[in-house]
Motif scaffolding. Structure first.
Motif, PDB file in Angstrom:
ATOM      1  N   ASN A   1       0.179  -5.853  -5.898  1.00 43.87           N
ATOM      2  CA  ASN A   1       1.275  -4.806  -5.777  1.00 43.87           C
ATOM      3  C   ASN A   1       0.989  -4.449  -4.505  1.00 43.87           C
ATOM      4  O   ASN A   1      -0.541  -4.041  -4.016  1.00 43.87           O
ATOM      5  N   PRO A   2       1.758  -4.278  -3.394  1.00 40.61           N
ATOM      6  CA  PRO A   2       1.486  -4.060  -2.276  1.00 40.61           C
ATOM      7  C   PRO A   2       1.026  -2.564  -2.030  1.00 40.61           C
ATOM      8  O   PRO A   2       0.380  -2.346  -1.158  1.00 40.61           O
ATOM      9  N   SER A   3       1.539  -1.795  -2.760  1.00 38.21           N
ATOM     10  CA  SER A   3       1.097  -0.292  -2.481  1.00 38.21           C
ATOM     11  C   SER A   3       0.839   0.608  -3.878  1.00 38.21           C
ATOM     12  O   SER A   3      -0.205   1.352  -3.770  1.00 38.21           O
ATOM     13  N   GLY A   4       1.762   0.434  -4.884  1.00 41.37           N
ATOM     14  CA  GLY A   4       1.646   1.068  -6.066  1.00 41.37           C
ATOM     15  C   GLY A   4       2.045   2.577  -6.118  1.00 41.37           C
ATOM     16  O   GLY A   4       1.943   3.401  -6.876  1.00 41.37           O
ATOM     17  N   TYR A   5       2.900   2.737  -4.934  1.00 42.03           N
ATOM     18  CA  TYR A   5       3.366   4.079  -4.799  1.00 42.03           C
ATOM     19  C   TYR A   5       4.533   4.187  -5.987  1.00 42.03           C
ATOM     20  O   TYR A   5       4.620   5.454  -6.527  1.00 42.03           O
TER      21      TYR A   5
END
Length: 131
Positions: free
Chosen positions: A68-72
């Protein structure tokens, strides 16, 4: 009197096939809200869709995969579910391999009700909530 199924919102990245695994193992016992199915591209629309379905769910299953690139988005969904007093079950594979990410994602750990080590463990735990 017919009882309705409990519902689960699937929060987390769209890669890796984890949504299909969860749905395959739980679809007979739960209603599942899967954001992969909405095909919305405008942030205002998909954010509204996500929050609307978190309002409707009983349980939020949050999966932070390694890729997952960010989790935001997941962090927003967990925070919103926490404010709505939803049961939050979290699996965090990324923090196991990225110490600096864990430091910042710890707020999501603190907001979760249950943290599972694996997706399979979370699925087995979810089965205990069948109606």
């Amino acid at each position: 009197m017919i009882k309705s199924k409990r519902s689960i919102y699937l929060a987390g990245g769209f890669k890796g096939g984890w949504h299909d695994l969860v749905i395959g193992k739980l679809m007979n016992d739960f209603s599942i809200y899967n954001p992969q199915t909405h095909d919305l591209e405008e942030p205002s629309k998909y954010t509204y869709w996500d929050l609307f379905h978190i309002d409707k769910c009983d349980i939020l299953l949050g999966y932070m995969s390694e890729n997952n690139p960010s989790g935001y988005g997941l962090a927003l969904e967990i925070g919103y579910a926490k404010a709505k007093n939803k049961l939050i079950i979290l699996i965090d594979d990324r923090s196991k391999v990225d110490e600096s990410f864990f430091r910042y994602f710890a707020i999501c750990h603190e907001s979760a009700d249950v943290i599972c080590d694996t997706l399979d463990e979370a699925i087995e735990y979810l089965k205990t909530f069948r109606m």
